[in-house]
Write a protein that holds these residues in place. Sequence first.
Motif, mmCIF file in Angstrom:
data_model
loop_
_atom_site.group_PDB
_atom_site.id
_atom_site.type_symbol
_atom_site.label_atom_id
_atom_site.label_comp_id
_atom_site.label_asym_id
_atom_site.label_seq_id
_atom_site.Cartn_x
_atom_site.Cartn_y
_atom_site.Cartn_z
ATOM 1 N N PRO A 131 -4.389 3.972 -3.487
ATOM 2 C CA PRO A 131 -4.663 3.331 -2.188
ATOM 3 C C PRO A 131 -4.099 4.181 -1.047
ATOM 4 N N GLU B 234 -2.845 3.102 1.633
ATOM 5 C CA GLU B 234 -1.600 2.457 2.045
ATOM 6 C C GLU B 234 -1.115 1.597 0.893
ATOM 7 N N LYS C 203 -2.743 -1.815 -0.629
ATOM 8 C CA LYS C 203 -4.084 -1.961 -0.078
ATOM 9 C C LYS C 203 -5.123 -1.613 -1.147
ATOM 10 N N ARG D 141 -3.308 -10.475 -1.491
ATOM 11 C CA ARG D 141 -3.029 -10.146 -0.098
ATOM 12 C C ARG D 141 -3.935 -10.916 0.877
#
Length: 328
Positions: free
Chosen positions: A79, A81, A84, A305
């Motif tokens: 990812p 970030e 993410k 998330r």
Amino acid sequence: MLELYPWQQPLWRQLVARRQHAHAYLMQGPAGIGKRVLAEQLAARLLCLQPLELSACGACKSCHLLAAATHPDLYVLEPEEADKAIKVDQVRELVDFVVQTPQLGGRKLVLLEPAEAMNPNAANALLKSLEEPAGNTIMLLISHQPSRLLPTIRSRCVQQACPLPSEAESLAWLQLQQPQLDDRKALELLLLAGGSPLTAVRLFGQDVIGQREKVVDGVKKLLKQHISPSQLAESWNALPLPLLFDWFCEWSQGLLRYQLTSDPATLGLEDMRTVLQYLAEKAAQSKVLALQDWLLLQRQKVLGRANLNRILLLEALLVQWASLPAKG
């Protein structure tokens, strides 16, 4: 590059003994058991121009490039970030790499972690490369939660279960890393980490034992009505949501196990045994089951998330927890 962990040695010997390798491996197991290290070591040996019996040589051009993190035939996809999703454009760049000719004339290696971070479009974009890999390319997919992967992804890989260390192996390794831990604290930390020693080291660095003490103390005050659900939710503002939901899921399971068995050993860590035994004896099993269903659903949202109102979510959890002793 980190060395293999002691509990990985038997599997490692099996892997390096293979004369032919699959075009894609799904290296799966719980987080914190060293899957990434195992995958990196395998990638290094498969790319090595003069591999030794049990390792890469460490001296050839390929090994030097790997050590410098500039190997042209290794592609690492993660990812962009932390926590993410892996996006479809990232996978398309990977596919472009796969169709190229190896620059050192040997293999190309892809290391993708965590595989379950791919969003649906990204996973579908990877399928064709898994189905028809170009040239001499080997893909190493690392997954902590393989059940979250598309069945079509799993079916196109050799599913390689990565070894879990025994409790004794984990404790010996953990105390070698953190000599200041006594036997009791090391075992507590390992249990909090779900048996994963690398996770235990990370949790130690995050003072999870201190955080756990704060949460347990708050739950006891809540049940004694010394603090309200909203006040307690506010006081937990700095605590990680995944950790809180892991603990409450663990506690609700402990309640159910005790209600079914009346065995105190099923209540988990000592710090909550008295509380859980009290709740199990006072709460209707239907309420515990309903709370557990709710917790599992919210935990999935937290891990996925989702955009959640943290304070309202915790307050809803604590209101339900405080109401457990009322059987009506």
